[in-house]
Write a protein that holds these residues in place. Sequence first.
Motif, PDB file in Angstrom:
ATOM      1  N   TRP A  93       0.803  -1.231   0.000  1.00  0.00           N
ATOM      2  CA  TRP A  93       0.000   0.000   0.000  1.00  0.00           C
ATOM      3  C   TRP A  93       0.835   1.279   0.000  1.00  0.00           C
ATOM      4  CZ3 TRP A  93      -3.694  -1.490   4.628  1.00  0.00           C
ATOM      5  CH2 TRP A  93      -4.638  -2.417   4.174  1.00  0.00           C
ATOM      6  N   THR A  94       1.956   1.290   0.696  1.00  0.00           N
ATOM      7  CA  THR A  94       2.648   2.551   0.963  1.00  0.00           C
ATOM      8  C   THR A  94       3.256   3.205  -0.276  1.00  0.00           C
ATOM      9  OG1 THR A  94       3.071   1.841   3.228  1.00  0.00           O
ATOM     10  CG2 THR A  94       4.428   3.635   2.381  1.00  0.00           C
ATOM     11  N   PRO A  95       4.023   2.512  -1.128  1.00  0.00           N
ATOM     12  CA  PRO A  95       4.535   3.207  -2.314  1.00  0.00           C
ATOM     13  C   PRO A  95       3.440   3.837  -3.177  1.00  0.00           C
ATOM     14  CG  PRO A  95       5.715   1.155  -1.970  1.00  0.00           C
ATOM     15  CD  PRO A  95       4.573   1.147  -1.000  1.00  0.00           C
ATOM     16  N   PRO A  96       2.305   3.139  -3.450  1.00  0.00           N
ATOM     17  CA  PRO A  96       1.249   3.806  -4.219  1.00  0.00           C
ATOM     18  C   PRO A  96       0.706   5.065  -3.564  1.00  0.00           C
ATOM     19  CG  PRO A  96       0.888   1.437  -4.225  1.00  0.00           C
ATOM     20  CD  PRO A  96       2.001   1.698  -3.252  1.00  0.00           C
ATOM     21  N   MET A  97       0.706   5.113  -2.223  1.00  0.00           N
ATOM     22  CA  MET A  97       0.206   6.310  -1.540  1.00  0.00           C
ATOM     23  C   MET A  97       1.044   7.535  -1.894  1.00  0.00           C
ATOM     24  SD  MET A  97      -0.108   6.974   2.560  1.00  0.00           S
ATOM     25  CE  MET A  97      -0.648   8.553   3.215  1.00  0.00           C
ATOM     26  N   PHE A  98       2.345   7.337  -2.055  1.00  0.00           N
ATOM     27  CA  PHE A  98       3.235   8.460  -2.328  1.00  0.00           C
ATOM     28  C   PHE A  98       3.428   8.724  -3.823  1.00  0.00           C
ATOM     29  CE2 PHE A  98       4.391   7.234   2.009  1.00  0.00           C
ATOM     30  CZ  PHE A  98       4.392   8.471   2.637  1.00  0.00           C
ATOM     31  N   VAL A  99       3.365   7.686  -4.654  1.00  0.00           N
ATOM     32  CA  VAL A  99       3.595   7.919  -6.084  1.00  0.00           C
ATOM     33  C   VAL A  99       2.433   8.632  -6.750  1.00  0.00           C
ATOM     34  CG1 VAL A  99       5.149   5.945  -6.327  1.00  0.00           C
ATOM     35  CG2 VAL A  99       2.716   5.654  -6.825  1.00  0.00           C
ATOM     36  N   VAL A 100       1.254   8.699  -6.084  1.00  0.00           N
ATOM     37  CA  VAL A 100       0.141   9.431  -6.694  1.00  0.00           C
ATOM     38  C   VAL A 100       0.343  10.937  -6.614  1.00  0.00           C
ATOM     39  CG1 VAL A 100      -1.539   7.602  -6.256  1.00  0.00           C
ATOM     40  CG2 VAL A 100      -1.230   9.408  -4.555  1.00  0.00           C
ATOM     41  N   ALA A 101       1.273  11.406  -5.765  1.00  0.00           N
ATOM     42  CA  ALA A 101       1.463  12.851  -5.607  1.00  0.00           C
ATOM     43  C   ALA A 101       1.818  13.541  -6.928  1.00  0.00           C
ATOM     44  CB  ALA A 101       2.527  13.125  -4.538  1.00  0.00           C
TER      45      ALA A 101
ATOM     46  N   ALA B 263      12.112  -0.190  -1.333  1.00  0.00           N
ATOM     47  CA  ALA B 263      12.727   0.789  -0.432  1.00  0.00           C
ATOM     48  C   ALA B 263      13.251   2.011  -1.176  1.00  0.00           C
ATOM     49  CB  ALA B 263      13.861   0.131   0.355  1.00  0.00           C
ATOM     50  N   GLY B 264      13.745   1.827  -2.393  1.00  0.00           N
ATOM     51  CA  GLY B 264      14.378   2.937  -3.111  1.00  0.00           C
ATOM     52  C   GLY B 264      13.609   3.477  -4.290  1.00  0.00           C
ATOM     53  N   GLY B 265      12.420   2.960  -4.525  1.00  0.00           N
ATOM     54  CA  GLY B 265      11.689   3.338  -5.727  1.00  0.00           C
ATOM     55  C   GLY B 265      11.252   4.793  -5.788  1.00  0.00           C
ATOM     56  N   LEU B 266      11.119   5.449  -4.642  1.00  0.00           N
ATOM     57  CA  LEU B 266      10.649   6.836  -4.624  1.00  0.00           C
ATOM     58  C   LEU B 266      11.783   7.854  -4.674  1.00  0.00           C
ATOM     59  CD1 LEU B 266       7.914   6.372  -1.873  1.00  0.00           C
ATOM     60  CD2 LEU B 266       7.496   6.791  -4.295  1.00  0.00           C
ATOM     61  N   LEU B 267      13.009   7.398  -4.617  1.00  0.00           N
ATOM     62  CA  LEU B 267      14.154   8.324  -4.614  1.00  0.00           C
ATOM     63  C   LEU B 267      14.217   9.225  -5.843  1.00  0.00           C
ATOM     64  CD1 LEU B 267      16.955   6.060  -3.095  1.00  0.00           C
ATOM     65  CD2 LEU B 267      15.861   8.046  -2.038  1.00  0.00           C
TER      66      LEU B 267
ATOM     67  N   ILE C 143      -5.996   4.144   0.138  1.00  0.00           N
ATOM     68  CA  ILE C 143      -4.738   4.815   0.470  1.00  0.00           C
ATOM     69  C   ILE C 143      -4.284   5.721  -0.661  1.00  0.00           C
ATOM     70  CG2 ILE C 143      -2.979   3.211  -0.411  1.00  0.00           C
ATOM     71  CD1 ILE C 143      -3.040   4.541   3.156  1.00  0.00           C
ATOM     72  N   GLN C 144      -4.613   5.359  -1.897  1.00  0.00           N
ATOM     73  CA  GLN C 144      -4.275   6.248  -3.016  1.00  0.00           C
ATOM     74  C   GLN C 144      -5.136   7.515  -2.980  1.00  0.00           C
ATOM     75  OE1 GLN C 144      -2.994   4.154  -6.926  1.00  0.00           O
ATOM     76  NE2 GLN C 144      -4.378   2.717  -5.930  1.00  0.00           N
ATOM     77  N   GLY C 145      -6.410   7.348  -2.625  1.00  0.00           N
ATOM     78  CA  GLY C 145      -7.258   8.523  -2.476  1.00  0.00           C
ATOM     79  C   GLY C 145      -6.764   9.450  -1.380  1.00  0.00           C
ATOM     80  N   VAL C 146      -6.325   8.857  -0.263  1.00  0.00           N
ATOM     81  CA  VAL C 146      -5.763   9.654   0.834  1.00  0.00           C
ATOM     82  C   VAL C 146      -4.500  10.375   0.370  1.00  0.00           C
ATOM     83  CG1 VAL C 146      -4.662   9.506   3.102  1.00  0.00           C
ATOM     84  CG2 VAL C 146      -6.750   8.219   2.641  1.00  0.00           C
TER      85      VAL C 146
ATOM     86  N   CYS D 298       8.997   3.303   3.414  1.00  0.00           N
ATOM     87  CA  CYS D 298       9.180   2.046   2.679  1.00  0.00           C
ATOM     88  C   CYS D 298      10.406   1.285   3.174  1.00  0.00           C
ATOM     89  CB  CYS D 298       9.302   2.323   1.183  1.00  0.00           C
ATOM     90  SG  CYS D 298       7.766   2.912   0.436  1.00  0.00           S
ATOM     91  N   ALA D 299      11.474   2.003   3.514  1.00  0.00           N
ATOM     92  CA  ALA D 299      12.666   1.334   4.031  1.00  0.00           C
ATOM     93  C   ALA D 299      12.374   0.653   5.364  1.00  0.00           C
ATOM     94  CB  ALA D 299      13.800   2.341   4.190  1.00  0.00           C
ATOM     95  N   LEU D 300      11.623   1.334   6.230  1.00  0.00           N
ATOM     96  CA  LEU D 300      11.258   0.729   7.520  1.00  0.00           C
ATOM     97  C   LEU D 300      10.362  -0.494   7.321  1.00  0.00           C
ATOM     98  CD1 LEU D 300      10.559   3.948   9.625  1.00  0.00           C
ATOM     99  CD2 LEU D 300      12.544   2.423   9.793  1.00  0.00           C
ATOM    100  N   LEU D 301       9.437  -0.414   6.366  1.00  0.00           N
ATOM    101  CA  LEU D 301       8.563  -1.558   6.100  1.00  0.00           C
ATOM    102  C   LEU D 301       9.347  -2.716   5.494  1.00  0.00           C
ATOM    103  CD1 LEU D 301       5.393   0.266   4.735  1.00  0.00           C
ATOM    104  CD2 LEU D 301       5.543  -1.145   6.794  1.00  0.00           C
ATOM    105  N   ALA D 302      10.317  -2.401   4.633  1.00  0.00           N
ATOM    106  CA  ALA D 302      11.147  -3.467   4.056  1.00  0.00           C
ATOM    107  C   ALA D 302      11.916  -4.193   5.156  1.00  0.00           C
ATOM    108  CB  ALA D 302      12.103  -2.878   3.024  1.00  0.00           C
ATOM    109  N   LEU D 303      12.410  -3.450   6.142  1.00  0.00           N
ATOM    110  CA  LEU D 303      13.099  -4.078   7.271  1.00  0.00           C
ATOM    111  C   LEU D 303      12.143  -4.957   8.073  1.00  0.00           C
ATOM    112  CD1 LEU D 303      15.324  -1.131   8.573  1.00  0.00           C
ATOM    113  CD2 LEU D 303      16.099  -3.218   7.411  1.00  0.00           C
ATOM    114  N   GLU D 304      10.909  -4.492   8.260  1.00  0.00           N
ATOM    115  CA  GLU D 304       9.929  -5.287   9.000  1.00  0.00           C
ATOM    116  C   GLU D 304       9.590  -6.573   8.245  1.00  0.00           C
ATOM    117  OE1 GLU D 304       6.888  -6.359  11.834  1.00  0.00           O
ATOM    118  OE2 GLU D 304       8.853  -5.369  11.842  1.00  0.00           O
ATOM    119  N   VAL D 305       9.438  -6.473   6.933  1.00  0.00           N
ATOM    120  CA  VAL D 305       9.168  -7.675   6.136  1.00  0.00           C
ATOM    121  C   VAL D 305      10.324  -8.657   6.253  1.00  0.00           C
ATOM    122  CG1 VAL D 305       8.930  -8.534   3.766  1.00  0.00           C
ATOM    123  CG2 VAL D 305       7.591  -6.567   4.519  1.00  0.00           C
ATOM    124  N   ARG D 306      11.555  -8.153   6.222  1.00  0.00           N
ATOM    125  CA  ARG D 306      12.720  -9.038   6.352  1.00  0.00           C
ATOM    126  C   ARG D 306      12.752  -9.682   7.745  1.00  0.00           C
ATOM    127  NH1 ARG D 306      17.068  -9.761   3.341  1.00  0.00           N
ATOM    128  NH2 ARG D 306      16.687  -7.916   2.063  1.00  0.00           N
TER     129      ARG D 306
END
Length: 439
Positions: free
Chosen positions: A259-267, A322-326, A384-387, A416-424
């Motif tokens: 969910w999180t990357p789509p929330m930010f890439v819609v900006a 983790a790095g897609g939004l850079l 989340i994209q609407g938000v 995203c980096a924090l979530l990637a760490l949690e997934v790992r």
Amino acid sequence: MSEQTEVAGPPLPVSPTGSPTEPSTEPPTEPPTEPTGYRRLFAVREFRAVFVAHALSLLGVVVSEIALIVLVYGLTGSPLLSALTFALGMLPYLLGGTLLSGVADRYPARRVLVVCDLVCAGCAAGMAAPVTPVAALLALRCVIAAVSPVFSGTRTATLADILGEGDLFVLGRSLLRIVSQSAVLVGFGLGGVLLTVVSPRGALVITVCTFLSSALLLRLGTRRRPARAGGGSLMRYSLAGARQVLGHRRIRALLLLLWTPPMFVVAPEALAAAYADEIGVGTAGVGLLMCAMPVGTIAGEVYAGAVLTPAARSRVALPLAAGGLLPLLVYPSAPGLGWILAALLVTGLSGAYTLGVDRWFVDAVPEELRGRAMTVHTAGLMTIQGVGMALAGVAAEFWTVGTVVGGAGVLGTVCCALLALEVRRTDGRDGADRHVTGR
């Protein structure tokens, strides 16, 4: 005479006659790798039916959105109501995905899919009726939007039944996403052309036909499967499933990463018109800014699905997430339209991370919870994209668009980096992680 020490070694292989044989000099055979590519999906008859039905229902949704916006504006002359018509396509997702998610597991999947298509066809028929007032048009739009996450979640869960839980499921999900992204690029343009030939209500009749065709394909092209679970009040069952999904540590981490990357890439997409005005590239620049990221997303998914092995997709999933939004960090410096388009293209390419995470997600969700989990996923993604769009718009009232998009890149990368760490961290936990315990 000194003693000699014998060096122990592996015993020589023995022939069927009992005599030793010389060891083979041939190199060891490499273990077979899992094949890649989308073509093998179409060898599965049921998937062909699901794919064509998806394309038809998506065509119906795109045509109905354009026709309804034009129709409401023509009846009221109100830009606010016209914009509200589009917004109503996203707002009910959360309600339908939460309160109705139990439908996906409680009833046979084929019946759910067919009934959802028939409900949407009925709503579109009501919209096409000449006597339908604006308030009823908006209400019918809400019904379609509330049904959509149930349909999408059930279809995704059914894909796992049709294709299995392995790589074919991942590729099937990816291909349906590619079709959806392609619709973003060409659907609205084709819909605009269609409205030069037929009236908005006539276009809605076409939508009725596409939903009915989808229902027929799913009824005749897929086999009946029993419900996964059920019992008790539907609302209580749905809410219990949502609690189980969000209460399970690994499933929750994977959902948030989806969910999180789509929330930010819609900006950048939500603010494309304002940014084009800010850097002085005109209306042509708006179209390019809107198209660049979907093109990158399609290219990334096609490459990952057709070329990379399942193991390679798993290796690159977390780094890409983790790095897609850079690349969005170039926005504040306003380097020129070409550099901005390149940044959006690269950000879109990083969307290929979903192929790896999809595999982990379906592996983590127990079968009896799969339909509800997929419905919650769909509803959460749209919400989340609407938000994200709303927050980007609010922020742009106080700062420049370049600053807002750059800030989204920074904040999104941290999240995203924090979530990637949690997934790992949750990877390879004990066997209890395979069962939902409500943690």
